[in-house]
Design a protein around this motif. Sequence first.
Motif, PDB file in Angstrom:
ATOM      1  N   ASP A 157       0.895  -0.946   0.112  1.00 23.29           N
ATOM      2  CA  ASP A 157      -0.076   0.022   0.112  1.00 23.29           C
ATOM      3  C   ASP A 157       0.723   1.411  -0.042  1.00 23.29           C
ATOM      4  N   PHE A 158       0.267   2.364  -0.340  1.00 19.36           N
ATOM      5  CA  PHE A 158       0.906   3.708   0.116  1.00 19.36           C
ATOM      6  C   PHE A 158       1.278   3.819   1.272  1.00 19.36           C
ATOM      7  N   SER A 159       2.361   4.389   1.837  1.00 24.18           N
ATOM      8  CA  SER A 159       3.147   4.417   3.156  1.00 24.18           C
ATOM      9  C   SER A 159       3.157   6.089   3.289  1.00 24.18           C
ATOM     10  N   LYS A 160       2.956   6.251   4.716  1.00 23.57           N
ATOM     11  CA  LYS A 160       3.130   7.652   5.065  1.00 23.57           C
ATOM     12  C   LYS A 160       4.349   7.704   6.043  1.00 23.57           C
ATOM     13  N   SER A 161       5.156   8.721   5.847  1.00 27.58           N
ATOM     14  CA  SER A 161       6.376   9.037   6.599  1.00 27.58           C
ATOM     15  C   SER A 161       6.065   9.464   8.097  1.00 27.58           C
ATOM     16  N   THR A 162       7.014   9.045   9.058  1.00 27.11           N
ATOM     17  CA  THR A 162       6.783   9.462  10.397  1.00 27.11           C
ATOM     18  C   THR A 162       7.026  10.759  10.563  1.00 27.11           C
ATOM     19  N   ASN A 163       7.741  11.494   9.693  1.00 32.10           N
ATOM     20  CA  ASN A 163       8.603  12.910   9.646  1.00 32.10           C
ATOM     21  C   ASN A 163       7.059  13.837   9.258  1.00 32.10           C
ATOM     22  N   PRO A 164       6.575  14.595  10.135  1.00 34.03           N
ATOM     23  CA  PRO A 164       5.476  15.731   9.431  1.00 34.03           C
ATOM     24  C   PRO A 164       5.827  16.309   8.296  1.00 34.03           C
TER      25      PRO A 164
ATOM     26  N   PHE B 176      -4.516   7.850   7.111  1.00 30.39           N
ATOM     27  CA  PHE B 176      -3.905   6.509   7.245  1.00 30.39           C
ATOM     28  C   PHE B 176      -2.884   6.424   8.259  1.00 30.39           C
ATOM     29  N   PRO B 177      -2.450   5.320   9.072  1.00 29.89           N
ATOM     30  CA  PRO B 177      -1.622   5.522  10.202  1.00 29.89           C
ATOM     31  C   PRO B 177      -0.144   5.585   9.552  1.00 29.89           C
ATOM     32  N   ASN B 178       0.690   6.422  10.200  1.00 29.90           N
ATOM     33  CA  ASN B 178       2.198   6.385   9.690  1.00 29.90           C
ATOM     34  C   ASN B 178       2.877   4.819   9.740  1.00 29.90           C
ATOM     35  N   ARG B 179       3.859   4.953   9.346  1.00 32.82           N
ATOM     36  CA  ARG B 179       4.641   3.619   9.178  1.00 32.82           C
ATOM     37  C   ARG B 179       4.665   2.892  10.529  1.00 32.82           C
TER      38      ARG B 179
ATOM     39  N   ARG C 268       9.227  -3.509   3.277  1.00 33.75           N
ATOM     40  CA  ARG C 268      10.213  -3.014   2.475  1.00 33.75           C
ATOM     41  C   ARG C 268       9.368  -2.019   1.807  1.00 33.75           C
ATOM     42  N   THR C 269      10.305  -0.645   1.492  1.00 31.97           N
ATOM     43  CA  THR C 269       9.495   0.540   0.872  1.00 31.97           C
ATOM     44  C   THR C 269      10.030   0.692  -0.587  1.00 31.97           C
ATOM     45  N   PHE C 270       9.254   1.340  -1.384  1.00 34.72           N
ATOM     46  CA  PHE C 270       9.508   1.555  -2.666  1.00 34.72           C
ATOM     47  C   PHE C 270       9.233   2.976  -3.123  1.00 34.72           C
ATOM     48  N   PHE C 271       9.782   3.310  -4.277  1.00 36.52           N
ATOM     49  CA  PHE C 271       9.346   4.588  -4.779  1.00 36.52           C
ATOM     50  C   PHE C 271       9.834   5.840  -3.755  1.00 36.52           C
ATOM     51  N   THR C 272      10.956   5.811  -3.079  1.00 35.18           N
ATOM     52  CA  THR C 272      11.373   6.652  -2.294  1.00 35.18           C
ATOM     53  C   THR C 272      10.511   6.759  -1.015  1.00 35.18           C
ATOM     54  N   GLY C 273       9.760   5.571  -0.496  1.00 38.42           N
ATOM     55  CA  GLY C 273       8.930   5.654   0.428  1.00 38.42           C
ATOM     56  C   GLY C 273       7.660   5.920   0.420  1.00 38.42           C
ATOM     57  N   TYR C 274       7.178   5.951  -0.848  1.00 38.90           N
ATOM     58  CA  TYR C 274       5.542   6.140  -1.128  1.00 38.90           C
ATOM     59  C   TYR C 274       4.799   5.119  -0.768  1.00 38.90           C
ATOM     60  N   VAL C 275       5.579   3.769  -1.127  1.00 42.11           N
ATOM     61  CA  VAL C 275       4.707   2.657  -1.319  1.00 42.11           C
ATOM     62  C   VAL C 275       5.761   1.581  -0.051  1.00 42.11           C
ATOM     63  N   GLN C 276       4.728   0.878   0.484  1.00 41.43           N
ATOM     64  CA  GLN C 276       5.417  -0.043   1.514  1.00 41.43           C
ATOM     65  C   GLN C 276       4.878  -1.446   1.228  1.00 41.43           C
ATOM     66  N   LEU C 277       5.660  -2.563   1.490  1.00 41.10           N
ATOM     67  CA  LEU C 277       5.318  -3.950   1.463  1.00 41.10           C
ATOM     68  C   LEU C 277       5.607  -4.541   2.860  1.00 41.10           C
ATOM     69  N   ILE C 278       4.264  -4.772   3.538  1.00 40.82           N
ATOM     70  CA  ILE C 278       4.481  -5.473   4.787  1.00 40.82           C
ATOM     71  C   ILE C 278       4.190  -7.012   4.877  1.00 40.82           C
TER      72      ILE C 278
END
Length: 247
Positions: free
Chosen positions: A166-173, A211-214, A232-242
Amino acid sequence: MLGSRKGKLLMIKDILGNPQSKRRYNQNLFRVVAPVYDRITGLLSWGRDSAWKKTLGTYLPGSVHVALDVACGTGDITQILRDRYPLSTVIGLDLTFPMLQQARRRLVRPSPPALFCADMCATGLPDASVEVITGSYALRNAPDLSVALTEFNRILKPEGVALFLDFSKSTNPVMQRMQLALLKLWGSLWGFLMHRESSVYAYIAHSLHAFPNRVELIELLGRTGFMLVDSRTFFTGYVQLIICRKK
């Protein structure tokens, strides 16, 4: 198509904050995008979506009896499961019937697939009946994420495995704001080009905002009965595989 753009943008926080309204919105949204879903997913991901999903396939466990693909959409992950487990029962589940129609066209061989129209928060499957669950861009669209994860845990057998892309949200605001702004701009462009309505894919940014951050997502997985195995993250962190396992 989906109502006035101004009205949707004004109501989007209320829509995403209410499981019933979010469910209805997603049903309407994916009815609209079903005919072009595979094409637009490739365009939005700069052609990388297929590679990410193939990577998910490399993390699938060995022989299983039953595998479930939630929010299966047009069936690309469902097909990966069928290729990996040709002698097993593979089930595809989606909230929107037009998406399942697209999946049925793809999954005609070697036999008709087991596809069901249902809410991922209430699959209707028996307790401990599934060994593998997959979901691509599923968690972010769950009407209620905690309820969905609890449901997945219920139907998984002990030590069952769940894999989510899915798309992934950074922990950095600051990074969050940059991510969401760029994603909204990119989605709005393709929404206008494909549907003459920018809000269609701008919804991705709005849903990621809610959505929750990582870190929060991993914590929520723990509270709903899962243990993280790998990510794993892809696309400079925009996408994550859990990849996680039922405790």
